[in-house]
Write an enzyme that holds these catalytic residues in place. Structure first.
Site, PDB file in Angstrom:
ATOM      1  N   ASP B 161       0.834  -1.202   0.000  1.00 34.08           N
ATOM      2  CA  ASP B 161       0.000   0.000   0.000  1.00 34.08           C
ATOM      3  C   ASP B 161       0.868   1.251   0.000  1.00 34.08           C
ATOM      4  O   ASP B 161       0.557   2.229  -0.683  1.00 34.08           O
ATOM      5  CB  ASP B 161      -0.938   0.022   1.203  1.00 34.08           C
ATOM      6  CG  ASP B 161      -1.697   1.330   1.284  1.00 34.08           C
ATOM      7  OD1 ASP B 161      -2.520   1.563   0.390  1.00 34.08           O
ATOM      8  OD2 ASP B 161      -1.435   2.144   2.196  1.00 34.08           O
ATOM      9  N   SER B 183      -6.796   1.266   0.524  1.00 32.52           N
ATOM     10  CA  SER B 183      -5.614   1.775   1.213  1.00 32.52           C
ATOM     11  C   SER B 183      -5.898   1.939   2.714  1.00 32.52           C
ATOM     12  O   SER B 183      -5.156   1.452   3.563  1.00 32.52           O
ATOM     13  CB  SER B 183      -5.210   3.109   0.593  1.00 32.52           C
ATOM     14  OG  SER B 183      -4.132   3.690   1.292  1.00 32.52           O
TER      15      SER B 183
END
Lengths: 435, 435
Positions: B161, B183
């Site tokens: 991420d 995310s």
């Protein structure tokens, strides 16, 4: 200016200014725009499109990223042609000597093929000795003396386009009308064309699968060209089935020779006549398509087209005897026919699949720099609409091995469909659009 | 699998399989997907979106790209909170000690701010001595002993991420609902949350400008969380005007302290009570919002919330005296008021512009690693709907120089609009969505 802001603007559907596009391409050329930002921008352009003004500005910026070839000292008005590519497309091999024989000088920069079968350079290089790497001085001499030369693209012309194209290829951003149009037009104009005939292919074996798409691309390229002071004509031509019969490098040279002798396949001969006629008209050597065609047929029948071909091949150090003795060209060790399993009408010849089979035989390349086999390929014996008897040969396969023949046969059996009902063959030419 | 095929599929609006997303994120984590391909894919995702199943698969793949923090030995059920960010958002500083005082353990990984003002870590670091860099062992000890700890995000949690986010930031691919949702959720779940309260801000100063957008984001995050076995509640809260009064790191700590004492600004106090109540409900310490609120108000009024705050600050090596003596916090050398040029109703306080002004004073950072000034910032004296007299202070400016004050005054005079007609203040909370 910041690249991230340009990406955001295009992402949101905004229009770039002339200055912004100049800044962007200048940054690309000087390696100041990272590839990841360029990739995101390319996808945003594919999504949101570009106005005609933007596409024209992009083309101009790509041209200005490098040198522009100026051959006006030996060829006061240069007419170039560009094909969007297809299967069995050996048009340049015929049209270049044909119009040169009519007095229109030809200076062409051609590419090598990616996917499918080879490009014009690959086909020419199947002729023993043929040299495509000439300096500008050598090129100038050839054009002055013979009125014709075809060479490889140099990195000095529209170099930013080369960078964009390499990135588009690996980021799935090739199929964007403004990106395709600006790429083609920048290369043609940078190689010195005053006028251009665009040979836009339509159908299963082409990039544009519908006439509408092809027309949109053609019209955009015409407007870009006009915007940059060039005359542009577009020919929309069929690519649902292969063009002509031969698919494969040396095999296509053989077919080009017979076409220059007046014995080519009907569809391919017609295609060449239309493209060459439009070139003569742009070059002011004829004022109607009929007059242009008359000139060209006359040149072919007098043997002047083939003579010019042989002269050109010799000038570029190729073995010109191939114009009389095609047996001197590379020849595959295994040649076999695929025969019709049943009698019937040919209802389809999938150009795309035929191209892929020729590629699998070795006639094309998947990656830059890969070797292309000059000898292998296919000679199609049938066209859509034709009636065939059971056992009649459909395709002649030229391969390196029996194994390769077997594989090709299997795939081709699916690519050529036979039916009980007669079907209308697709037209060779859908339209001619004069800018 | 080839990345270029995944890009083309998303470009054409197709859906990725679970396997494809796992392959992609695994490739990102192992640096096997070039940034330019990832960038093109991110733009294609922004364009075409993702199904809930895809967003959930992406989140799971991001979590699996690194370690998952497991604190269950000291905190059997962890409720985390996440704010999508805004101006004057010091909610964690209040809510963390408040729910910890109520018996709900808090283990939070927070970020540093980018743009606008600082993040939770920056605010905490304005407290002299406060240490946000703890090992997992130290963290475990603190949670066991005090029931609370807030530390910096580590690179070991959802590392893919981090890579995606860094690229999104420079390729204008941040504003995509599935990319934002995956995310946030991957980081929260990787940091060990069993349940999460999402504090989704709406308005001019927030990422989501409309309630509809915020609701869509909240619902997607709830479904992702549910799909991964977590309980999730979303609070949609206003960010048209700054939250509370203080905007700036140390100034926000001061406001957090007074809120923990029960004397905070009405909107901010209400906001904290709603978020904390939802956390208590997810943690099964209350079964209705009313009961949760009663518990929390009781804790505040008994001074237990402030006590827990002081205990926590001391445990992380900060100067806990600031809970009683805010004067020990860094203080800006120049403090000045912007006064109302005319009498009137406050019709707007542009949160975004207020955030940018605070950032320009030095309270935020534009680039990673940049220093944040703990002392500077703004204290808003007015809220939308309020009536002010001519000359009444609108904002207190805390700056490094008179020059900075002048610039801030100019911008703030435009950010705060006064009118003759009274306007309805925006609600503090638009909705609570329980997954």
């Amino acid at each position: 200016m910041r690249m991230v802001d340009l990406i955001a603007a295009k992402r949101d559907g905004d229009t770039h200014s002339t200055k912004e596009l100049e800044w962007l391409i200048d940054g690309v050329q000087r390696d100041q725009v990272p590839d990841y930002q360029l990739a995101a921008w390319l996808m945003a352009v594919l999504w949101r499109g570009m106005s005609e003004r933007e596409a024209t500005d992009l083309t101009r910026a790509l041209i200005r990223s490098g040198q522009v070839l100026d051959m006006h000292s030996v060829a006061p008005f240069l007419v170039d042609k560009h094909s969007t590519g297809g299967v069995g497309d050996k048009t340049s091999l015929v049209v270049a000597p044909l119009v040169a024989a009519a007095g229109l000088p030809v200076v062409k920069m051609s590419g090598r093929g990616l996917g499918y079968t080879g490009g014009t350079l690959d086909k020419l290089e199947s002729i023993p000795g043929f040299n495509v790497s000439l300096t500008v001085q050598e090129l100038t001499l050839l054009v002055r003396k013979h009125g014709i030369a075809i060479i490889g693209q140099t990195a000095e012309l529209a170099p930013a386009d080369g960078k964009l194209y390499a990135l588009r290829d690996v980021t799935a951003t090739v199929p964007s009308l403004p990106l395709i149009a600006s790429s083609i037009m920048s290369k043609k104009i940078a190689s010195g064309a005053d006028a251009i005939v665009l040979d836009v292919k339509v159908g299963r074996g082409a990039f544009m699968e519908t006439v509408e798409q092809a027309k949109a691309l053609a019209e955009l390229m015409i407007r870009i060209g006009t915007g940059l002071g060039k005359q542009v004509t577009a020919v929309l031509a069929d690519m649902n089935q292969p063009l002509g019969c031969a698919v494969g490098n040396a095999l296509e040279v053989v077919e080009a020779v017979s076409t220059l002798q007046g014995h080519g396949p009907a569809d391919f001969s017609e295609h060449c006549l239309v493209v060459a006629s439009e070139m003569l008209m742009l070059g002011r050597l004829a004022d109607t398509p009929d007059k242009a065609r008359h000139i060209l047929l006359d040149i072919i029948s007098r043997g002047q087209a083939l003579d010019k071909f042989a002269e050109w091949i010799a000038a570029q150090q190729g073995d010109a005897r191939i114009a009389e003795q095609p047996g001197l060209l590379p020849r595959a060790p295994v040649i076999a026919d695929l025969e019709a399993p049943v009698a019937g009408y040919v209802t389809g010849v999938d150009a795309r699949e035929v191209g892929l089979v020729a590629g699998a035989l070795g006639a094309g390349r998947e990656r830059k720099g890969q070797h292309v086999d000059p000898a292998v390929g296919l000679v199609m014996h049938v066209k859509i609409g034709q009636l065939v008897r059971q056992g009649e040969p459909l395709v002649q396969i030229h391969a390196r091995s029996q194994e390769a023949v077997r594989e090709a046969k299997q795939r081709l059996a699916d690519a050529i469909t036979l039916g009980a009902e007669s079907v209308q063959p697709p037209p060779t030419i859908y339209a001619v659009i004069r800018g």
